[in-house]
Design an enzyme around this catalytic site. Structure first.
Site, PDB file in Angstrom:
ATOM      1  N   GLN A   1      -2.187   9.035   2.328  1.00 20.03           N
ATOM      2  CA  GLN A   1      -3.101   8.113   2.995  1.00 20.03           C
ATOM      3  C   GLN A   1      -3.654   8.815   4.223  1.00 20.03           C
ATOM      4  O   GLN A   1      -2.899   9.326   5.054  1.00 20.03           O
ATOM      5  CB  GLN A   1      -2.386   6.822   3.410  1.00 20.03           C
ATOM      6  CG  GLN A   1      -3.317   5.815   4.050  1.00 20.03           C
ATOM      7  CD  GLN A   1      -2.614   4.511   4.421  1.00 20.03           C
ATOM      8  OE1 GLN A   1      -1.411   4.358   4.246  1.00 20.03           O
ATOM      9  NE2 GLN A   1      -3.377   3.575   4.945  1.00 20.03           N
TER      10      GLN A   1
ATOM     11  N   ASP B   1     -17.134   7.872  -2.370  1.00 18.05           N
ATOM     12  CA  ASP B   1     -16.295   8.710  -1.518  1.00 18.05           C
ATOM     13  C   ASP B   1     -17.067   9.974  -1.147  1.00 18.05           C
ATOM     14  O   ASP B   1     -17.760  10.546  -1.984  1.00 18.05           O
ATOM     15  CB  ASP B   1     -15.015   9.076  -2.275  1.00 18.05           C
ATOM     16  CG  ASP B   1     -13.943   9.663  -1.371  1.00 18.05           C
ATOM     17  OD1 ASP B   1     -14.242  10.623  -0.627  1.00 18.05           O
ATOM     18  OD2 ASP B   1     -12.814   9.178  -1.412  1.00 18.05           O
TER      19      ASP B   1
ATOM     20  N   HIS C   1      -7.345   0.857   1.247  1.00 16.44           N
ATOM     21  CA  HIS C   1      -8.485   1.108   0.376  1.00 16.44           C
ATOM     22  C   HIS C   1      -8.007   1.496  -1.012  1.00 16.44           C
ATOM     23  O   HIS C   1      -6.930   2.043  -1.177  1.00 16.44           O
ATOM     24  CB  HIS C   1      -9.421   2.180   0.952  1.00 16.44           C
ATOM     25  CG  HIS C   1      -8.756   3.478   1.291  1.00 16.44           C
ATOM     26  ND1 HIS C   1      -7.934   3.638   2.387  1.00 16.44           N
ATOM     27  CD2 HIS C   1      -8.783   4.677   0.667  1.00 16.44           C
ATOM     28  CE1 HIS C   1      -7.501   4.890   2.431  1.00 16.44           C
ATOM     29  NE2 HIS C   1      -7.995   5.541   1.384  1.00 16.44           N
TER      30      HIS C   1
ATOM     31  N   HIS D   1      -8.974   3.599  -4.462  1.00 20.31           N
ATOM     32  CA  HIS D   1      -9.821   4.634  -5.049  1.00 20.31           C
ATOM     33  C   HIS D   1     -10.076   4.248  -6.505  1.00 20.31           C
ATOM     34  O   HIS D   1      -9.129   4.023  -7.257  1.00 20.31           O
ATOM     35  CB  HIS D   1      -9.111   5.995  -5.038  1.00 20.31           C
ATOM     36  CG  HIS D   1      -8.823   6.518  -3.677  1.00 20.31           C
ATOM     37  ND1 HIS D   1      -9.600   7.487  -3.079  1.00 20.31           N
ATOM     38  CD2 HIS D   1      -7.847   6.231  -2.799  1.00 20.31           C
ATOM     39  CE1 HIS D   1      -9.109   7.767  -1.888  1.00 20.31           C
ATOM     40  NE2 HIS D   1      -8.032   7.007  -1.700  1.00 20.31           N
TER      41      HIS D   1
ATOM     42  N   VAL E   1      -6.569   7.445   6.034  1.00 21.18           N
ATOM     43  CA  VAL E   1      -7.220   6.477   6.920  1.00 21.18           C
ATOM     44  C   VAL E   1      -6.309   5.266   7.007  1.00 21.18           C
ATOM     45  O   VAL E   1      -5.863   4.752   5.982  1.00 21.18           O
ATOM     46  CB  VAL E   1      -8.613   6.071   6.396  1.00 21.18           C
ATOM     47  CG1 VAL E   1      -9.255   5.028   7.301  1.00 21.18           C
ATOM     48  CG2 VAL E   1      -9.520   7.280   6.243  1.00 21.18           C
TER      49      VAL E   1
ATOM     50  N   ASN F   1      -3.144   4.728  -1.912  1.00 14.18           N
ATOM     51  CA  ASN F   1      -2.252   5.673  -1.250  1.00 14.18           C
ATOM     52  C   ASN F   1      -1.598   4.988  -0.054  1.00 14.18           C
ATOM     53  O   ASN F   1      -2.240   4.196   0.635  1.00 14.18           O
ATOM     54  CB  ASN F   1      -3.025   6.894  -0.759  1.00 14.18           C
ATOM     55  CG  ASN F   1      -3.697   7.646  -1.889  1.00 14.18           C
ATOM     56  OD1 ASN F   1      -3.183   7.699  -2.994  1.00 14.18           O
ATOM     57  ND2 ASN F   1      -4.847   8.211  -1.620  1.00 14.18           N
TER      58      ASN F   1
END
Length: 185
Positions: A165, A101, A171, A173, A167, A158
């Site tokens: 969130q 990240d 995804h 994390h 994006v 998220n």
């Protein structure tokens, strides 16, 4: 008021260099410290850098006014999968890609994304069940590659405005490298 934080990272493969910082008064210096092992793990490699950063615990994290969940194929993550944007890969297979990240919240902070575009966990459909399973498998293989199996890690997904969130592409994390607190947030 922004607080200065020292973040300890296990990114052993980062070259020593000055990285761009969010403000002229902050400095990010990445310097790998030699290890007794050639295999990168959170316990054998340490990178220390100082960064001025607003953490969500310091201030309310800003959220994009509109999060577009209608077109995951047009997001920055889709461009990373296509090779149009660079990333620091940790793990990749035919179903998923894991990379560091750019705004870590812990010493180890990796994003794992499916190669099949899914806008968010709430947009997943029955046809996405295999992709979701592959995403969890990739998270496990990523943690293994980083040597996190013994000390542990947290996986976070998220969704939406309240879930932070940012994006419109599903995804996961992977967060590790320090004792995490409970409850989160």
């Amino acid at each position: 008021m922004m607080k200065k934080r020292v973040i300890v990272s296990s990114f052993s493969f980062l070259p020593t260099r000055l990285l761009p910082s969010p403000s002229p008064s902050s400095l990010i210096l990445c310097r790998p410290i030699p290890s007794i092992s050639s295999y990168p793990t959170a316990s054998t490699f340490t990178t220390v850098f100082q960064q001025t950063r607003k953490f969500s615990t310091d201030t309310q994290k800003t959220h994009p006014p509109t999060l577009d969940l209608s077109n995951p194929s047009g997001t920055v993550f889709a461009k990373i999968i296509k090779g149009e944007l660079p990333c620091k890969k940790v793990y990749e297979d035919e179903h998923a890609l894991a990379f560091h990240d750019l705004s870590p919240v812990a010493p180890v902070h990796v994003l794992i994304i499916p190669k099949t575009p899914i806008a968010s966990i709430a947009k997943a459909e029955e046809k996405d069940k295999e992709a979701l399973g592959n995403l969890m498998y990739a998270a496990n293989k990523t943690a293994e590659a980083l040597g996190l199996q013994n000390d542990g890690y947290r996986l976070v997904i998220n969704h939406g405005k309240h879930g932070q969130q940012t994006v419109g592409y599903l995804h996961v994390h992977l967060i590790a490298g320090k004792q995490l607190k409970w409850p989160p947030g």
